[in-house]
Write a protein that holds these residues in place. Structure first.
Motif, PDB file in Angstrom:
ATOM      1  N   UNK A   8       0.852  -1.170   0.000  1.00  0.00           N
ATOM      2  CA  UNK A   8       0.000   0.000   0.000  1.00  0.00           C
ATOM      3  C   UNK A   8       0.896   1.231   0.000  1.00  0.00           C
ATOM      4  N   UNK A   9       0.854   1.973  -1.087  1.00  0.00           N
ATOM      5  CA  UNK A   9       1.757   3.108  -1.289  1.00  0.00           C
ATOM      6  C   UNK A   9       0.939   4.375  -1.518  1.00  0.00           C
ATOM      7  N   UNK A  10       1.280   5.436  -0.792  1.00  0.00           N
ATOM      8  CA  UNK A  10       0.636   6.732  -0.974  1.00  0.00           C
ATOM      9  C   UNK A  10       1.642   7.725  -1.550  1.00  0.00           C
ATOM     10  N   UNK A  11       1.154   8.563  -2.459  1.00  0.00           N
ATOM     11  CA  UNK A  11       1.927   9.703  -2.952  1.00  0.00           C
ATOM     12  C   UNK A  11       1.206  10.969  -2.509  1.00  0.00           C
ATOM     13  N   UNK A  12       1.897  11.816  -1.766  1.00  0.00           N
ATOM     14  CA  UNK A  12       1.315  13.083  -1.338  1.00  0.00           C
ATOM     15  C   UNK A  12       1.527  14.101  -2.453  1.00  0.00           C
ATOM     16  N   UNK A  13       0.429  14.603  -3.005  1.00  0.00           N
ATOM     17  CA  UNK A  13       0.479  15.486  -4.174  1.00  0.00           C
ATOM     18  C   UNK A  13      -0.070  16.855  -3.800  1.00  0.00           C
ATOM     19  N   UNK A  14       0.815  17.846  -3.713  1.00  0.00           N
ATOM     20  CA  UNK A  14       0.333  19.174  -3.346  1.00  0.00           C
ATOM     21  C   UNK A  14       0.150  20.050  -4.579  1.00  0.00           C
ATOM     22  N   UNK A  15       0.177  21.366  -4.390  1.00  0.00           N
ATOM     23  CA  UNK A  15      -0.156  22.287  -5.480  1.00  0.00           C
ATOM     24  C   UNK A  15       1.052  22.687  -6.320  1.00  0.00           C
ATOM     25  N   UNK A  16       2.181  22.057  -6.118  1.00  0.00           N
ATOM     26  CA  UNK A  16       3.359  22.376  -6.914  1.00  0.00           C
ATOM     27  C   UNK A  16       3.636  21.221  -7.873  1.00  0.00           C
ATOM     28  N   UNK A  17       3.405  21.495  -9.150  1.00  0.00           N
ATOM     29  CA  UNK A  17       3.492  20.430 -10.159  1.00  0.00           C
ATOM     30  C   UNK A  17       4.866  19.776 -10.188  1.00  0.00           C
ATOM     31  N   UNK A  18       5.920  20.564  -9.986  1.00  0.00           N
ATOM     32  CA  UNK A  18       7.255  19.989  -9.998  1.00  0.00           C
ATOM     33  C   UNK A  18       7.449  18.972  -8.896  1.00  0.00           C
ATOM     34  N   UNK A  19       6.929  19.278  -7.702  1.00  0.00           N
ATOM     35  CA  UNK A  19       7.014  18.334  -6.589  1.00  0.00           C
ATOM     36  C   UNK A  19       6.243  17.050  -6.901  1.00  0.00           C
TER      37      UNK A  19
END
Length: 329
Positions: A8-19
């Motif tokens: 089970x893998x999570x990717x935290x995706x915020x408002x910075x596309x590069x990140x």
């Protein structure tokens, strides 16, 4: 892939596309299913991480609602603001969750299982730190093959060799001037003209209206066949098609991501870095790419010719370390 091989893998995706691209690039390199968790912030996210610590301070209510058990085996996050969130998840899991943090977390480094930093950042040596040659990205050889098939019909009227020109622009600390814009597009135009080739040119949000107009004018009067994608265009972005099908790729030096993505392409890569456009940190990245044979500097006497080079894939290096965290063979 068996159930035993799937975590089970999570990717935290915020408002910075590069990140997000960096974190997703590592997740995709794992070749396992993952869940993207969108993260939104409040004004408190500006607080330094030694105050936020392993908490949800700075997250909006919608983001908090997404962070619920079952807790993942691995969290992949990028950038300073996601670091406290990853730490909070690990705390909720009672230490079960492993954290892969891309870029420096700005405090509490010892609590992260893996911190992936580009070598040009010159971070302190730690057991949990892995240095990589550039920034993780999503430009893999497989993706480029797919994009080549998708875009080849669109560019069939453009003669080879094709010269892609990937233009960034001004940053907080540097300015992309009209003189620079004219120089880089003129160099590309002259190179294409000398071999009866063509141009694939894209600008970015940071290029600026004056430079965009100058580039378009130079192309229109060049007599060279070209395809120009303005970043404001509503048409499908051909960026990955450019990288896949260009024999030569010229990229401006102002963006770590652009340089690293270009270095994954099959065409010969030249970095345009005039005085004043690349800061010291970026210059160290360029030197890493030059020494690794991934790219060459675009100097006044440089002949723009295709050349073979390895494909820069830092995401795979990070993914391998993540697999070790998960106990994979």
């Amino acid at each position: 892939m068996s159930d035993e091989d799937t975590h089970l893998i999570w990717v935290l995706a915020d408002d910075r596309a590069g990140n997000v691209n960096q974190a997703v690039g590592v997740a995709e390199a794992l070749a396992q299913p993952f869940k993207r968790i969108d993260i939104g912030y409040t004004a408190f996210a500006k607080l330094p991480n030694f105050l936020r610590r392993a908490t949800l301070i700075g997250l909006d209510e919608a983001s908090r609602a997404r962070l619920v058990a079952p807790w993942p085996d691995l969290v992949i996050a990028a950038g300073r603001r996601t670091a406290p969130v990853a730490g909070w998840i690990k705390k909720q899991s009672r230490g079960h969750t492993r954290i892969c943090q891309i870029m420096r977390p700005d405090g509490g480094e010892g609590s992260f299982d893996l911190i992936a930093v580009p070598a040009h950042d010159r971070s302190a040596v730690r057991e949990n730190v892995v240095e990589i040659p550039g920034a993780p990205h999503r430009v893999t050889e497989t993706r480029l093959l797919i994009e080549a098939d998708n875009w080849r019909p669109h560019f069939k009227g453009l003669p080879s060799p094709r010269f892609a020109v990937v233009i960034g622009g001004s940053t907080k600390k540097t300015t992309f001037t009209a003189t620079m814009a004219k120089e880089v597009i003129t160099r590309a135009t002259n190179a294409a003209q000398s071999v009866d080739g063509s141009l694939l040119v894209t600008t970015s949000r940071r290029t600026g209206a004056e430079c965009e107009e100058l580039i378009a004018s130079c192309l229109a009067s060049s007599g060279v066949a070209y395809h120009l994608h303005d970043w404001k265009s509503q048409e499908e972005n051909p960026y990955f098609g450019y990288l896949a099908l260009a024999d030569v790729v010229i990229v401006t030096s102002d963006s770590v991501s652009m340089c690293c993505e270009a270095a994954a392409s099959p065409g010969g890569v030249y970095i345009y870095a005039p005085d004043g456009l690349a800061n010291e940190r970026h210059q160290r990245l360029h030197q890493t790419l030059f020494e690794g044979g991934y790219a060459r500097p675009l100097l006044p006497d440089t002949e723009l010719v295709p050349f073979k080079h390895p494909s820069l894939q830092p995401a795979r290096m990070v993914a391998q370390r993540c697999l070790e965290l998960l106990g994979a063979p």
